[in-house]
Design a protein around this motif. Sequence first.
Motif, PDB file in Angstrom:
ATOM      1  N   PHE A 118       0.825  -1.212   0.000  1.00  0.00           N
ATOM      2  CA  PHE A 118       0.000   0.000   0.000  1.00  0.00           C
ATOM      3  C   PHE A 118       0.858   1.261   0.000  1.00  0.00           C
ATOM      4  O   PHE A 118       0.317   2.367   0.014  1.00  0.00           O
ATOM      5  N   HIS A 119       2.162   1.086  -0.002  1.00  0.00           N
ATOM      6  CA  HIS A 119       3.080   2.215  -0.014  1.00  0.00           C
ATOM      7  C   HIS A 119       4.156   1.948  -1.058  1.00  0.00           C
ATOM      8  O   HIS A 119       4.372   0.805  -1.475  1.00  0.00           O
ATOM      9  N   LEU A 120       4.827   2.997  -1.476  1.00  0.00           N
ATOM     10  CA  LEU A 120       5.924   2.856  -2.422  1.00  0.00           C
ATOM     11  C   LEU A 120       7.164   2.344  -1.695  1.00  0.00           C
ATOM     12  O   LEU A 120       7.304   2.491  -0.485  1.00  0.00           O
ATOM     13  N   ALA A 121       8.068   1.746  -2.437  1.00  0.00           N
ATOM     14  CA  ALA A 121       9.226   1.084  -1.843  1.00  0.00           C
ATOM     15  C   ALA A 121      10.095   2.043  -1.039  1.00  0.00           C
ATOM     16  O   ALA A 121      10.692   1.659  -0.029  1.00  0.00           O
ATOM     17  N   GLU A 122      10.161   3.304  -1.463  1.00  0.00           N
ATOM     18  CA  GLU A 122      11.047   4.260  -0.805  1.00  0.00           C
ATOM     19  C   GLU A 122      10.352   5.044   0.296  1.00  0.00           C
ATOM     20  O   GLU A 122      10.914   5.984   0.868  1.00  0.00           O
ATOM     21  N   ARG A 214     -17.783 -15.226  12.005  1.00  0.00           N
ATOM     22  CA  ARG A 214     -18.476 -14.232  11.178  1.00  0.00           C
ATOM     23  C   ARG A 214     -19.903 -14.632  10.820  1.00  0.00           C
ATOM     24  O   ARG A 214     -20.693 -13.787  10.409  1.00  0.00           O
ATOM     25  N   LYS A 215     -20.183 -15.920  10.905  1.00  0.00           N
ATOM     26  CA  LYS A 215     -21.484 -16.453  10.458  1.00  0.00           C
ATOM     27  C   LYS A 215     -21.648 -16.109   8.978  1.00  0.00           C
ATOM     28  O   LYS A 215     -20.813 -16.439   8.170  1.00  0.00           O
ATOM     29  N   ASP A 216     -22.767 -15.448   8.607  1.00  0.00           N
ATOM     30  CA  ASP A 216     -22.971 -15.143   7.186  1.00  0.00           C
ATOM     31  C   ASP A 216     -22.742 -13.668   6.878  1.00  0.00           C
ATOM     32  O   ASP A 216     -23.138 -13.169   5.823  1.00  0.00           O
ATOM     33  N   LYS A 217     -22.068 -12.965   7.792  1.00  0.00           N
ATOM     34  CA  LYS A 217     -21.865 -11.533   7.604  1.00  0.00           C
ATOM     35  C   LYS A 217     -20.646 -11.254   6.725  1.00  0.00           C
ATOM     36  O   LYS A 217     -19.723 -12.056   6.628  1.00  0.00           O
ATOM     37  N   LEU A 218     -20.667 -10.080   6.130  1.00  0.00           N
ATOM     38  CA  LEU A 218     -19.546  -9.644   5.300  1.00  0.00           C
ATOM     39  C   LEU A 218     -18.488  -8.999   6.182  1.00  0.00           C
ATOM     40  O   LEU A 218     -18.787  -8.142   7.024  1.00  0.00           O
ATOM     41  N   TYR A 219     -17.261  -9.414   5.992  1.00  0.00           N
ATOM     42  CA  TYR A 219     -16.139  -8.879   6.766  1.00  0.00           C
ATOM     43  C   TYR A 219     -15.583  -7.646   6.061  1.00  0.00           C
ATOM     44  O   TYR A 219     -15.146  -7.730   4.910  1.00  0.00           O
ATOM     45  N   ILE A 220     -15.635  -6.507   6.742  1.00  0.00           N
ATOM     46  CA  ILE A 220     -15.020  -5.305   6.197  1.00  0.00           C
ATOM     47  C   ILE A 220     -13.613  -5.205   6.785  1.00  0.00           C
ATOM     48  O   ILE A 220     -13.422  -4.900   7.963  1.00  0.00           O
ATOM     49  N   ASP A 221     -12.653  -5.530   5.964  1.00  0.00           N
ATOM     50  CA  ASP A 221     -11.270  -5.688   6.397  1.00  0.00           C
ATOM     51  C   ASP A 221     -10.526  -4.364   6.256  1.00  0.00           C
ATOM     52  O   ASP A 221     -10.244  -3.916   5.147  1.00  0.00           O
ATOM     53  N   TYR A 222     -10.222  -3.754   7.374  1.00  0.00           N
ATOM     54  CA  TYR A 222      -9.384  -2.556   7.387  1.00  0.00           C
ATOM     55  C   TYR A 222      -7.987  -2.868   7.922  1.00  0.00           C
ATOM     56  O   TYR A 222      -7.075  -2.053   7.804  1.00  0.00           O
ATOM     57  N   LEU A 223      -7.808  -4.056   8.503  1.00  0.00           N
ATOM     58  CA  LEU A 223      -6.535  -4.426   9.119  1.00  0.00           C
ATOM     59  C   LEU A 223      -5.457  -4.782   8.094  1.00  0.00           C
ATOM     60  O   LEU A 223      -4.265  -4.644   8.362  1.00  0.00           O
ATOM     61  N   GLN A 224      -5.876  -5.253   6.915  1.00  0.00           N
ATOM     62  CA  GLN A 224      -4.904  -5.622   5.888  1.00  0.00           C
ATOM     63  C   GLN A 224      -4.103  -4.414   5.420  1.00  0.00           C
ATOM     64  O   GLN A 224      -2.977  -4.543   4.948  1.00  0.00           O
ATOM     65  N   HIS A 225      -4.716  -3.235   5.573  1.00  0.00           N
ATOM     66  CA  HIS A 225      -4.064  -2.003   5.132  1.00  0.00           C
ATOM     67  C   HIS A 225      -2.984  -1.623   6.141  1.00  0.00           C
ATOM     68  O   HIS A 225      -3.244  -0.960   7.149  1.00  0.00           O
ATOM     69  N   TRP A 226      -1.741  -2.044   5.846  1.00  0.00           N
ATOM     70  CA  TRP A 226      -0.645  -1.838   6.787  1.00  0.00           C
ATOM     71  C   TRP A 226       0.677  -1.926   6.029  1.00  0.00           C
ATOM     72  O   TRP A 226       0.729  -2.502   4.943  1.00  0.00           O
ATOM     73  N   ARG A 227       1.717  -1.370   6.595  1.00  0.00           N
ATOM     74  CA  ARG A 227       3.027  -1.388   5.947  1.00  0.00           C
ATOM     75  C   ARG A 227       3.500  -2.826   5.752  1.00  0.00           C
ATOM     76  O   ARG A 227       3.367  -3.666   6.652  1.00  0.00           O
ATOM     77  N   GLY A 228       4.006  -3.095   4.566  1.00  0.00           N
ATOM     78  CA  GLY A 228       4.524  -4.424   4.265  1.00  0.00           C
ATOM     79  C   GLY A 228       3.482  -5.431   3.842  1.00  0.00           C
ATOM     80  O   GLY A 228       3.814  -6.448   3.244  1.00  0.00           O
ATOM     81  N   THR A 230      -0.011  -6.613   1.662  1.00  0.00           N
ATOM     82  CA  THR A 230      -0.307  -6.444   0.238  1.00  0.00           C
ATOM     83  C   THR A 230      -1.783  -6.703  -0.072  1.00  0.00           C
ATOM     84  O   THR A 230      -2.509  -7.293   0.734  1.00  0.00           O
ATOM     85  N   LEU A 231      -2.173  -6.271  -1.245  1.00  0.00           N
ATOM     86  CA  LEU A 231      -3.480  -6.587  -1.817  1.00  0.00           C
ATOM     87  C   LEU A 231      -3.265  -6.807  -3.311  1.00  0.00           C
ATOM     88  O   LEU A 231      -2.322  -6.260  -3.898  1.00  0.00           O
ATOM     89  N   VAL A 232      -4.137  -7.606  -3.911  1.00  0.00           N
ATOM     90  CA  VAL A 232      -3.961  -7.932  -5.320  1.00  0.00           C
ATOM     91  C   VAL A 232      -3.997  -6.654  -6.160  1.00  0.00           C
ATOM     92  O   VAL A 232      -4.787  -5.732  -5.911  1.00  0.00           O
ATOM     93  N   ALA A 233      -3.114  -6.592  -7.141  1.00  0.00           N
ATOM     94  CA  ALA A 233      -2.997  -5.413  -7.989  1.00  0.00           C
ATOM     95  C   ALA A 233      -4.139  -5.336  -8.997  1.00  0.00           C
ATOM     96  O   ALA A 233      -4.680  -6.367  -9.412  1.00  0.00           O
ATOM     97  N   PRO A 234      -4.509  -4.128  -9.418  1.00  0.00           N
ATOM     98  CA  PRO A 234      -5.506  -4.009 -10.476  1.00  0.00           C
ATOM     99  C   PRO A 234      -5.009  -4.688 -11.749  1.00  0.00           C
ATOM    100  O   PRO A 234      -3.829  -4.614 -12.083  1.00  0.00           O
TER     101      PRO A 234
END
Length: 300
Positions: A118-122, A214-228, A230-234
């Motif tokens: 979520f951040h640039l390498a530098e 979670r049962k059948d609820k949708l997980y809104i993930d804000y924790l993945q957003h962190w230094r180091g 990743t998320l799949v690229a467009p």
Amino acid sequence: MTTAAVQYELTLNGRKLAITNPDKLLWPKANVSKLDYIRYLLLVAKPMLAYVNHRLLTVIRYPHGVDGKHFYQKNTPGHAPDWIATKVRENTRYTLCNDEATLIWLANQAALEFHVSFHLAESDCPTELVFDLDPSTDDFSVVIEAALLLKKLLDELGLQSWVKTSGASGLQVYVPIQRRYTFEQTRMVGQFIAQYLAEKHPRLFTTERLVKNRKDKLYIDYLQHWRGKTLVAPYSPRAREKATVSAPLRWEEVPAAHPVRYTIHTMPDRLEALGDLFAGISNPASPSSLDPILAFLRQS
């Protein structure tokens, strides 16, 4: 492109690349060979690289295609050409996918998924605020409802947002932000938004990390957003049998969207017709300030 008995050869960015086993089916059920895959990447390279450029890269490699074993690769392998750009962070020598030659070299290694930081390498400052909407069931209408509620809240907060499919089961919502915030600050904002939605719409949202709770609820993930992390690229493919890709969408498309509609086969024509729908994230014209929300949170 010139053909040989068992391989193709490409010249990209002044580098000669041998494409081995071009006829190998990487997505057998979707009838996508390695050569088909490379052709796809060349067609989407410009908008994909516009976002991936200078980000820490993790790939998932499937040497025998999506039906075979796979492994995650963060460290640039020792046999990589010396022209591959890299960045060492926390004892890991990450590949930087900054050009077509690197992209196609990785594809020839059967890297079928591209996940980036979520951040640039530098830098240690995130370039956007991101929410990953992860459903607990196969009912995609739940994801659509959740995404539209999230957009409504972001609009009310004055945060312009873009959306893409994960290429798997969910949607991912991005807010371009000014590059001066820490991940600790964006975590505060993400948590506030996620918990607000979970409290206001308890039948739909959860912030529960454990899948079994979670049962059948949708997980809104804000924790993945962190230094180091990743998320799949467009535009990156996913290792799914239909060869789906992470597809940027217009918000007006979301009510009728479904991940299986966006594949290696369909994305090139879509890109040609609509242009790069992720350009507002890759090259934001007016990234948002989080100052008003952070000021409110400090007073709470």
